[in-house]
Design an enzyme around this catalytic site. Structure first.
Site, PDB file in Angstrom:
ATOM      1  N   ARG A 160       0.837  -1.219   0.000  1.00 52.13           N
ATOM      2  CA  ARG A 160       0.000   0.000   0.000  1.00 52.13           C
ATOM      3  C   ARG A 160       0.864   1.259   0.000  1.00 52.13           C
ATOM      4  NH1 ARG A 160      -1.859   1.946   4.578  1.00 52.13           N
ATOM      5  NH2 ARG A 160      -2.306  -0.075   5.524  1.00 52.13           N
ATOM      6  N   TYR A 180     -15.962  17.611 -15.678  1.00 50.57           N
ATOM      7  CA  TYR A 180     -16.436  16.244 -15.462  1.00 50.57           C
ATOM      8  C   TYR A 180     -17.465  16.245 -14.331  1.00 50.57           C
ATOM      9  CZ  TYR A 180     -16.692  11.387 -14.233  1.00 50.57           C
ATOM     10  OH  TYR A 180     -17.178  10.140 -13.936  1.00 50.57           O
ATOM     11  N   ASP A 212      -7.080  19.673 -14.403  1.00 48.92           N
ATOM     12  CA  ASP A 212      -7.427  18.344 -14.910  1.00 48.92           C
ATOM     13  C   ASP A 212      -7.125  18.376 -16.405  1.00 48.92           C
ATOM     14  OD1 ASP A 212      -8.639  16.106 -15.999  1.00 48.92           O
ATOM     15  OD2 ASP A 212     -10.303  16.096 -14.560  1.00 48.92           O
ATOM     16  N   LYS A 235      -8.170   7.118 -19.326  1.00 49.06           N
ATOM     17  CA  LYS A 235      -8.499   7.621 -20.668  1.00 49.06           C
ATOM     18  C   LYS A 235      -7.287   7.505 -21.594  1.00 49.06           C
ATOM     19  CE  LYS A 235     -12.207   8.735 -18.353  1.00 49.06           C
ATOM     20  NZ  LYS A 235     -13.331   7.804 -18.278  1.00 49.06           N
TER      21      LYS A 235
HETATM   22  C1  LIG Z   1     -11.880  15.129 -17.430  1.00 45.40           C
HETATM   23  C2  LIG Z   1     -12.132  13.949 -16.531  1.00 45.40           C
HETATM   24  N1  LIG Z   1     -11.662  13.978 -15.277  1.00 45.40           N
HETATM   25  C3  LIG Z   1     -11.880  12.959 -14.407  1.00 45.40           C
HETATM   26  C4  LIG Z   1     -12.621  11.849 -14.790  1.00 45.40           C
HETATM   27  C5  LIG Z   1     -12.855  10.736 -13.803  1.00 45.40           C
HETATM   28  O1  LIG Z   1     -11.988   9.670 -14.046  1.00 45.40           O
HETATM   29  P1  LIG Z   1     -12.278   8.147 -13.611  1.00 45.40           P
HETATM   30  O2  LIG Z   1     -13.462   7.679 -14.382  1.00 45.40           O
HETATM   31  O3  LIG Z   1     -10.990   7.455 -13.948  1.00 45.40           O
HETATM   32  O4  LIG Z   1     -12.555   8.152 -12.145  1.00 45.40           O
HETATM   33  C6  LIG Z   1     -13.122  11.781 -16.097  1.00 45.40           C
HETATM   34  C7  LIG Z   1     -13.934  10.631 -16.523  1.00 45.40           C
HETATM   35  O5  LIG Z   1     -14.532  10.633 -17.579  1.00 45.40           O
HETATM   36  C8  LIG Z   1     -12.870  12.866 -16.991  1.00 45.40           C
HETATM   37  O6  LIG Z   1     -13.340  12.881 -18.254  1.00 45.40           O
END
Ligand SMILES: Cc1ncc(COP(=O)(O)O)c(C=O)c1O
Length: 383
Positions: free
Chosen positions: A52, A104, A176, A201
């Site tokens: 961990r 998101y 992000d 992604k």
């Molecule tokens: C821009 C963005 N940030 C964060 C996330 C969340 O990621 P996760 O699905 O890996 O938790 C996504 C998911 O689509 C996203 O498009």
């Protein structure tokens, strides 16, 4: 041998790979052991204690992400949302966060349902309009959360301008950068303190691993990074060794894949923009897009995501998605195969996403096949 700085594609192909010392294996072995041997004197001379707290595959992935983003440290998590939660939990009750209106949907959901009730305060503003940040800043604002390009409207935020304003106010900035990846955008170089990725992604890129990461340009006394690391190790949302191994494998082709994603998305966006069944296209690569000038300045390519509004409404948009054959109907993005999603119905009843919007994750297929597929599906709109 030349010591010249290496270009991104070269660094991506090599990042995190050091030949394994006992066998010389070029590709890292998978370290499944959850625990590591201690010396008779109690020391851990090899630096690993327990799975961990650290693991060789996770360390390799974190090293690769640190290098590609130009940071000083990366912290890997089980998902993008686990990374998001770790950053927000690194703040104190009473702290204020500014988030973008288009982002998101999980970010807003987490604040509304969990971290708001636990004491964080927050406001959503359109950060693509830089000046709108000023009115949202409060004495307690600790963090400005940028997502550029944003999900699902591809709003583009001027990172350097937002960072300058936030820093003048004493707030940190996180970006992000999931939709851009370090192949196209380097937020730390533009002033951000932290970068967040859903590695699920484009970074992994093959639709088979959930993951997330925070990359930091840590300065002495910057407690937020230490707290995010503590969240990883103590709260324990750590990715498995195999997840890290697969994500590192994906990263090695990132430069190549992003070139194909960008090429395909540019074709798809241009095709949709000229189609009479389409009301609007959101893609920063289009010269008519409101984010084009900023994106052209702060990105080296416009990415693989395109959103478009179908004339008619939700039913027409759904019908177009139903007729597509190459694009698969599924949520998520960033894989080699193209996906289409009716975004509003995925986000739920309180969505602000237009009901006629389809979000396209453009894969690495031949762009002619993607355009043919769209042409056939759109031919019957309104018919
Ligand atoms: C821009 C963005 N940030 C964060 C996330 C969340 O990621 P996760 O699905 O890996 O938790 C996504 C998911 O689509 C996203 O498009």
């Amino acid at each position: 041998m030349s010591d010249a700085p290496r270009r991104f594609a070269t660094r991506a192909a090599h990042a995190g790979l050091t030949p394994e010392p006992t066998t010389g294996a070029v590709i890292p072995p998978l370290h499944l052991s959850t625990t590591f041997e201690r010396d008779p004197d109690g020391d851990y001379p090899r630096g690993y204690v327990y799975g961990r707290t650290d693991n060789p595959n996770r360390r390799a992935l974190e090293a690769a992400l640190t290098e590609l983003e130009g940071g000083s440290e990366a912290i890997a998590f089980t998902s993008g949302m686990a990374a998001t939660a770790a950053v927000l939990r690194a703040l104190d009750p009473g702290d204020h966060v500014v988030i973008p209106t288009d982002a998101y949907h999980g970010l807003r959901g987490l604040l509304r349902e969990r971290l708001g009730p636990a004491g964080l305060t927050w406001d959503a503003v359109d950060l693509a309009v830089t000046g709108s940040l000023d009115a949202a800043l409060r004495p307690t604002t600790r963090l400005v959360w940028v997502e550029t390009p944003s999900n699902p409207l591809l709003r583009v935020t001027d990172l350097a301008a937002v960072c300058a304003r936030a820093h003048a106010h004493g707030a940190r900035v996180i970006c992000d950068s999931t939709w851009a990846t370090p192949a196209l955008q380097r937020p730390l170089a533009l002033g951000a303190d932290l970068v967040l990725h859903s590695t699920t992604k484009f970074l992994n890129g093959h639709g088979d691993v959930l993951g997330g990461a925070v990359v930091a340009q840590a300065e002495p006394g910057q407690t937020i990074v230490d707290r995010v690391r503590a969240e990883q190790r103590l709260a324990g949302a750590v990715p498995s060794p195999f997840d890290c191994w697969l994500t590192l494998r994906g990263l090695r082709t990132l430069a190549l894949r992003m070139r194909a994603h960008c090429e395909g998305a540019a074709r798809v966006a241009a095709f949709l923009a000229a189609h009479p069944a389409i009301e609007a296209v959101h893609y920063p690569g289009l010269p008519s897009d409101p984010g084009h000038a900023v994106a052209a300045r702060q990105m080296s390519g416009f990415g693989g995501m395109v959103s478009a509004r179908v004339r008619g409404g939700a039913a027409e948009a759904m019908a177009v998605a139903a007729r597509l054959r190459v694009f698969r109907r599924a949520t998520s993005l960033g894989g080699v195969e193209s996906l289409v999603e009716h975004r509003a119905s995925m986000e739920g009843h309180d969505t602000a996403t237009p009901l006629n919007l389809l979000r396209f994750s453009v894969g690495i297929e031949d762009p002619d096949d993607l355009v043919d597929d769209l042409g056939a599906a759109l031919a019957r709109v309104g018919g």
